[in-house]
Design a protein around this motif. Structure first.
Motif, PDB file in Angstrom:
ATOM      1  N   ALA A 289       0.638  -1.327  -0.235  1.00 22.55           N
ATOM      2  CA  ALA A 289       0.027  -0.247  -0.206  1.00 22.55           C
ATOM      3  C   ALA A 289       0.849   1.520  -0.200  1.00 22.55           C
ATOM      4  CB  ALA A 289      -0.692   0.298   0.889  1.00 22.55           C
ATOM      5  N   PHE A 290       1.466   0.981   0.937  1.00 24.01           N
ATOM      6  CA  PHE A 290       3.140   2.608   0.812  1.00 24.01           C
ATOM      7  C   PHE A 290       3.237   2.392  -0.103  1.00 24.01           C
ATOM      8  CE2 PHE A 290       1.814   2.354   5.478  1.00 24.01           C
ATOM      9  CZ  PHE A 290       1.482   3.266   5.968  1.00 24.01           C
ATOM     10  N   ASN A 291       4.181   1.733  -0.529  1.00 24.62           N
ATOM     11  CA  ASN A 291       4.559   1.690  -2.559  1.00 24.62           C
ATOM     12  C   ASN A 291       3.684   2.146  -2.948  1.00 24.62           C
ATOM     13  OD1 ASN A 291       6.334  -0.251  -4.508  1.00 24.62           O
ATOM     14  ND2 ASN A 291       7.100   0.316  -2.877  1.00 24.62           N
ATOM     15  N   MET A 292       2.637   1.169  -3.353  1.00 26.91           N
ATOM     16  CA  MET A 292       1.802   1.995  -4.604  1.00 26.91           C
ATOM     17  C   MET A 292       1.287   4.174  -4.110  1.00 26.91           C
ATOM     18  SD  MET A 292       0.905  -0.110  -6.854  1.00 26.91           S
ATOM     19  CE  MET A 292       2.644  -1.013  -5.608  1.00 26.91           C
ATOM     20  N   VAL A 293       1.368   4.429  -2.713  1.00 27.49           N
ATOM     21  CA  VAL A 293       1.007   5.971  -2.730  1.00 27.49           C
ATOM     22  C   VAL A 293       2.306   5.906  -2.821  1.00 27.49           C
ATOM     23  CG1 VAL A 293       0.615   7.600  -0.377  1.00 27.49           C
ATOM     24  CG2 VAL A 293      -0.697   5.190  -0.472  1.00 27.49           C
ATOM     25  N   GLN A 294       3.580   5.766  -2.741  1.00 26.31           N
ATOM     26  CA  GLN A 294       4.127   6.468  -2.984  1.00 26.31           C
ATOM     27  C   GLN A 294       5.101   6.660  -4.512  1.00 26.31           C
ATOM     28  OE1 GLN A 294       8.109   4.729  -1.474  1.00 26.31           O
ATOM     29  NE2 GLN A 294       7.368   6.219   0.622  1.00 26.31           N
ATOM     30  N   ARG A 295       4.470   5.336  -5.475  1.00 24.45           N
ATOM     31  CA  ARG A 295       4.713   6.103  -6.765  1.00 24.45           C
ATOM     32  C   ARG A 295       3.124   6.498  -7.979  1.00 24.45           C
ATOM     33  NH1 ARG A 295       6.580   0.066  -9.200  1.00 24.45           N
ATOM     34  NH2 ARG A 295       8.388   0.237  -7.836  1.00 24.45           N
ATOM     35  N   ARG A 296       1.938   6.460  -7.095  1.00 24.60           N
ATOM     36  CA  ARG A 296       1.279   7.408  -7.332  1.00 24.60           C
ATOM     37  C   ARG A 296       1.217   8.066  -8.765  1.00 24.60           C
ATOM     38  NH1 ARG A 296       1.247   9.720  -2.686  1.00 24.60           N
ATOM     39  NH2 ARG A 296       0.779  11.771  -2.956  1.00 24.60           N
TER      40      ARG A 296
END
Ligand code: HEM
Ligand code: HEM
Ligand SMILES: [Fe+2]
Length: 474
Positions: A289-296
């Protein structure tokens, strides 16, 4: 402002399921508070609604509304992923009403008829399936669940078969079919108490730590794809990794329930080792989840949905991963088995993983089902408040129960001589039970706040968002 129409008309059936789910959620919490009070005032509502009945209503409502939430999520998600209309929207609508009616009748049965009479009335003597925690439903309800589940799976599978196949729909289908398959063990109830318990865990454990985790992964991935715009390839890789780990650890992890129920001793090792690894997939969900938010790649106008999704990944890890781990090794579980520690874990895990993923889906889908891309900023801010109030309320409840559990183990379980009796110990835990009540009331306030978010700020996010933010959003 342009009203948004759904990509696929048949997705609209999800709305019924979501509204139904939230109504039952409210009922579940009312019974939870009743239970909490009965812990403090033993004869409260006795004999009208005794503790055992209220408990059954609380836990059954939980399961039913989560299942309803899963079904609604599938009806919303599958047409969009498969890029085709639902195989039969009419069947989906009919099933909703059958499921709701069967659920309501069952709850009324629990409340109005003594349980033993209910068992007699509903053919429990033909095939005895009643009386096991979470699976208390009378035989006709259980058969009804199987029929609804099969018809639902038929509808969803046909939709996937005629449309595009994605990793998300594949994993979701595996989870849903697995869920239905495992439920069949609720019909297996041997006289031998050891085997009875073993099959019971085939349902309960292989649901929440097996098949449901696949559903959780798929729904989380869907909300994250939509709200962050990250490439599918990246998300698919995470999803496959997570569900592989979930199955590798979760299936043999069932052994953590086989320590002291009469099964062979090797389960002490198998159960301890594999279940100790079960937090890994939950931790991976948090990283995911955090990874996806970072790469959004976009600032989606529905930031509330993203908060629920990230909150789910974090709280799911804390509830299942951390609070699961603390009592999963057999030498620890020897002392903590069936104590308030178990209840602390059960609450946080169910809330963090499954309640929050269903709300994340509702939060993402409901605005679209109501003809807008996202709710107004005011409504979203109410939603975000409700996330924090509910989560802090749950946190207080869980810390209180953990405190109660530690003291309970200390007084009642640890001493090799002069251990305190069960009820005398319970008397010592009253402070924690009051604290749990305060968390529970907070939770109810959070839930009411969430429900009210559907009625505030009827505009859309577009109307209230400054033009610059909006152009970024689209
Ligand atoms: C989303 C919120 C909630 C979820 C997911 C939930 C879930 C559950 C579950 C899974 C159980 C069975 C636990 C076990 O056997 O270990 C349970 C029991 C119980 N719940 Fe909840 N619950 C929620 C909210 C509440 C609230 C707000 C209260 C009240 C303050 C409450 C009070 C209780 C009580 C007293 C029991 C019985 C515990 C026992 O038998 O000792 N719950 N709940
Ligand atoms: C979201 C996933 C999970 C949910 C919803 C969940 C829920 C529950 C519930 C409700 C119970 C009580 C069952 C009963 O006796 O009535 C329970 C028991 C237990 N859970 Fe979980 N759980 C999850 C994941 C995990 C994980 C990952 C672990 C280990 C790391 C774990 C370890 C345990 C253990 C050891 C028990 C038995 C407690 C005892 O002996 O009394 N759980 N779980
Ligand atoms: Fe388990």
């Amino acid at each position: 402002m342009k009203p948004i129409t759904l990509k696929y008309k048949s997705q609209a059936v999800a709305k019924l399921y979501f509204i139904g789910a939230l109504a039952l959620f409210f009922g579940q919490i009312v019974f939870g508070l009743t239970l909490g009070l009965q812990y403090l005032f033993g004869d409260l509502m006795f004999p009208i609604i005794p503790f055992n009945i209220a408990r059954m209503v609380h836990t059954n409502l939980l399961i039913v509304w989560l299942l309803m939430g899963f079904m609604g999520s599938a009806y919303f998600l599958v047409p969009e992923e498969a890029e085709t209309e639902l195989y039969s929207p009419l069947l989906a609508k009919i099933l909703f009403w059958i499921f709701l009616a069967a659920g309501a009748l069952t709850i009324l049965g629990y409340l109005l008829v003594p349980y033993a009479t209910l068992a007699e009335m509903t053919g429990n003597n033909l095939l005895a399936t009643m009386g096991r925690e979470f699976l208390e439903q009378p035989l006709p309800t259980k058969l009804g669940i199987v029929i609804v589940a099969l018809a639902f799976l038929f509808n969803i599978s046909m939709t996937v078969l005629k449309g595009r196949k994605t990793a998300i729909t594949l994993v979701l289908l595996m989870g849903l079919w697995g869920l239905a398959l495992m439920f069949l063990f609720s019909f297996v109830n041997p006289d031998n108490l050891v085997r009875d318990k073993m099959y019971w865990w085939f349902v309960v454990h292989l649901w929440v730590e097996g098949t449901w985790e696949l559903i959780l992964g798929a729904l989380l991935a869907f909300v994250l794809i939509k709200t962050t715009g990250v490439d599918r390839e990246v998300i698919d890789k995470w999803l496959y990794l997570i569900i592989t780990m979930a199955l590798v650890t979760g299936i043999l992890g069932t052994g953590h329930h086989f320590f002291f129920i009469g099964l062979p001793g090797y389960w002490q090792w198998v159960g301890s080792i594999f279940s100790a690894l079960e937090p890994i997939p939950f931790f991976m969900m948090t990283l995911f989840a955090f990874n996806m938010v970072q790469r959004r790649r976009r600032e989606h106008p529905n930031q509330a949905a993203l908060l629920w999704a990230v909150g789910c990944a974090v709280m799911g890890f804390l509830g299942a991963g951390l609070w699961g781990f603390i009592h999963t090794l057999s030498p620890v579980n020897y002392y903590t088995h069936g104590s308030q520690i178990t209840a602390a874990h059960g609450h946080l895990a169910f809330y963090g993983a499954y309640v929050l993923v269903v709300i994340a889906m509702i939060s993402y889908a409901m605005p679209l089902l109501r003809g807008r891309e996202a709710n107004s900023r005011r409504a979203q801010s109410v939603e975000m408040w409700s996330f924090w109030i509910m989560t802090i309320g749950m946190g207080v409840m869980v810390l209180a129960l953990t405190g109660a559990g530690i003291l309970q183990v200390w007084l009642q379980r640890m001493p090799s001589e002069g251990a305190m009796g069960f009820m005398a110990t319970q008397d010592q835990l009253r402070f924690f039970y009051w604290l749990r009540m305060s968390g529970g009331v907070g939770f109810l306030i959070g839930l009411l706040t969430y429900l009210s978010s559907f009625f505030v700020g009827t505009g859309t996010a577009e109307e209230e968002m400054p033009a610059a933010a909006l152009s970024q959003a689209v």
